[in-house]
Every structure is written in C-alpha cells, then in structure tokens.
Scaffold this active site. Sequence first.
Site, short mmCIF file in Angstrom:
data_model
loop_
_atom_site.label_atom_id
_atom_site.label_comp_id
_atom_site.label_asym_id
_atom_site.label_seq_id
_atom_site.Cartn_x
_atom_site.Cartn_y
_atom_site.Cartn_z
N ASP A 166 -27.18 -19.28 22.83
CA ASP A 166 -28.25 -20.11 23.39
C ASP A 166 -29.11 -19.47 24.49
O ASP A 166 -30.32 -19.41 24.37
CB ASP A 166 -27.64 -21.40 23.95
N GLU A 179 -13.57 -20.77 26.44
CA GLU A 179 -14.78 -20.56 25.64
C GLU A 179 -15.29 -19.12 25.80
O GLU A 179 -15.72 -18.49 24.85
CB GLU A 179 -15.83 -21.58 26.08
C1 GLC Z 1 -22.68 -23.45 22.18
C2 GLC Z 1 -22.68 -22.03 21.61
C3 GLC Z 1 -22.68 -22.09 20.09
C4 GLC Z 1 -21.49 -22.93 19.62
C5 GLC Z 1 -21.45 -24.30 20.30
C6 GLC Z 1 -20.18 -25.07 20.02
O1 GLC Z 1 -23.85 -24.12 21.85
O2 GLC Z 1 -23.75 -21.30 22.08
O3 GLC Z 1 -22.61 -20.81 19.54
O4 GLC Z 1 -21.53 -23.08 18.25
O5 GLC Z 1 -21.56 -24.16 21.68
O6 GLC Z 1 -19.06 -24.32 20.34
#
Ligand code: GLC
Length: 433
Positions: A165, A400
């Site tokens: 993102d 994460e």
């Molecule tokens: C965030 C990350 C994306 C992922 C999501 C859920 O938006 O950037 O890559 O899929 O979280 O984990």
Amino acid sequence: MAATSLIDRAIAVLRLNDTGIFTKPGPHQYPHQWNWDSALIALGLSHFDLPRAQQEILSLLSGQWRDGMIPSVVYHSIPSDYFPNPEFWQIENSPSAPGVSTTGITQPPLLATVVQMMHTRHPMTDFVREVYPAILHWHRWLHTDRDADGSALACIIHPWESGTDDSPRWLHLFEAIRPEALPEFQRGDTRHVAAIERPNPRDYERFIYLIDVFRRLNYTPGELLKYSPFLAQDVLFNSILFRADEDLRALAKSIGEPTEEIDTWLNRMQPNFNARFWQEDIGLYYDYDMRTGKSIPINTASTFLPLFAGLPSKEQAQRLVEGHLLNPGEYAPNDSLRHWVTTTSQTEPTWEARRYWRGPAWVIMNWFIIEGLKRYSYDDLADTIRRDTVGLVETSGFREYYDARDGSGCGSTDFSWSAALAIELSQSSKSNP
Ligand code: GLC
C-alpha cells in the site's frame, strides 16, 4: 508442560482466525477475506488440512465479479469496524458486481501458483477442474481489461492493488494527485495498530480519493484506464502474474485444457517485461508510471520479484543478487540492521524502520525472494534468508511485519500469512517445487 512447536503454534493462529467460511488475515485489524492472503493461507492449510485449504479458495472465488475480476476483499457479511466498509465501495452500480459485498479493485494474482503448488504435492484433479475456469477468467480480465498498451502487462489503478500500500514506489504518483472534495471518512486501521506503523494521513487521503473516483465511474474498466489519476505497471504485480500464467498453463495441461491463449500472454509478456522495467545502467527493475510515461526510480525489494517468475537472464539475476540484495548498504544485514530483507532499500530517503511497506521485513516478501533465489540456484543464500525468517517468527511471534534492525514485531499480531508461510518455510526443503 512441553513447549509447543512452531508449527503447532502456527496452526493455532490459522484456527484462531478461521471463521468457518474463510480465514481472516488478522483477528482485529483485518476481519474479512483478502485475496492474496487467502492464497497463502490455503498453501499453509494444505500441509495439514487439504479440504479446508480448498474451502478457503472456494470462499474467495465466491466474490468473483462477472467480468472475471477477483476482488481484493470479500466481506462475507461479517459485521466489523473495518474501513472502507462494503457500503463505501458502492459496487452495486456496476453491472459486473457479484451478488456479495466486495471491494471494486483486485490484488496480486497469486492463486494459480498456489493451486499448482498444492496440486503438485497432493494431486487433486477434480478440484483443479472445479476452479480452473474461474482462475482463467481472472487472468483473461487482467490481460484485457487491465492491458492499457497492448503489451499483455497488467496495470494497477490503486496502490492497494499492488499489495504494498504505502510503498515509496507510489509517492511520486501521489504527489501529482490533488484530492478535491474528499468524501467524509474515519480511518479504522489506526485503532488497532500504532499510527507510526501505518500509512501516513496524506497517503491515506489519496487511497480514499481514488476509491471515490472509481465509484463515480461505476467501475467501468475502460473508463478506469482512461481516468484513474493513478495508473501504473508494477514489477511485483506483473512478476506474480507471469509466474501465475506459467502455473495456470501447467494446470491446464494436467486437466487436458487448451493452452494457446495462455501461451500468447506469456510470449508477449516476457520481452515486454524486460523492455519496460529493466534498468541496464543500475541493474534494477523499476515500476512504470503510465500517466507520465516514465520509470519510477525507487529501489524497493519488489525489484527481486522477477526472480520468482524466472524472468531475468542469468546475468540480470547476478546483478540483482550480487549488486543489490547482498549489498549491506541496501538490503543485506549490517551493523545496525540484523535481519533480511528490508522491503525498501536503506538508500531511499523515505526509508522508515517500522512504517508498514516503507522498510520493515515481511514474511511474504522473504518467501518470494527465497523461491526466486532457489530458481537461480542461489541455494545457500535462500537457506540463510529462510532460517532468518523462521527465526523472526520464532522469536517475535506471527506478526504482520518486523523491524529489520532488531527483529521486533510490528502491525497486527496473530497474522495468518506469517503463520501459513512459517509452516511452508519449515516444511519445504531446498529441493521442493
Ligand atoms: C494490507 C497489505 C495487503 C494485505 C492486507 C491484508 O492492506 O498491504 O498486502 O493483503 O493488508 O493482510
């Protein structure tokens, strides 16, 4: 009491996040079904519960749009404090929207690769027959509705489609976007995770502004390509797509389906990929801004994704690995940075140790890099990064992402793909497909 093993703890995280229909990426921060998360979760589940892994994939496919797009999120009517909520997207204004609530954008197409990996390990011909048409439909959509220049490369219209993102790769593009009349909204993401570890407010406004543009265009593909203020060809997305096309081809062959259409995509993509992204002077792959017609000169770990797809020549691979990945000034551990692989090169002025995609190490990126290194016979380096990654989850839990300086965890706790990939990385040996 005997200490539980890493794999048992990883399985417990996947069970914790299992809603019975799909697996949440994280228990609080991400309460719905995300596209590429689900693919990796299925890969992890397939090691100990193949039927549940298959169910994960079918749940994701239930959100497929009529034109073939598999959306970034399927909401599955689970009440939550997540923003943007289903109502915000207004997808019902598109004739292609499915009957369930989803976002109106996609994510990196990892699914075919995961299905092929699962099928190679546990032959599942009936399941492949069941899901193949839907995955083919998605790839066809990517190679047509998202092909803006006839190259067979796919475009993304929102940084969320890149899966990374707030990566600094998108900052230049964001500079040119001036949100007017921003809709009212309240962020949900900083409720569960410290703001310093999440995208900054300026980026977030642009994320929301883009959705507002798309919903005003009723998600009509041709209009999105024409009017989206953000339009990019992404190295990471197209590497994953190329590899997924190869894997889709293998799936087609195994169930006796024709492969000509897929061959056309592969044959067009390969030369166009290197011509568009490779920077001969510095030995890196750069993303491309379709609006300015210029390469985006930012050095991030997505430059290593082509290795995962087998796209670089031997010489290009050598320049990537020996010139950049192994350089302690950029990616390799050094006195102040102990872990592999920081998602942005430390040479970038926008590098930040704990902010989301601006610098921390992510298990998903390490997995792509490990797989890519094995493809080019850098087995020892692949194993070094594999051991370091497993060490991160052992020490700091299934987070994460991780601060690569000291390995401390950031973002969501009990994060599903970190658990799924911990299983994958602990179980797969150097020679596994
Ligand atoms: C965030 C990350 C994306 C992922 C999501 C859920 O938006 O950037 O890559 O899929 O979280 O984990």
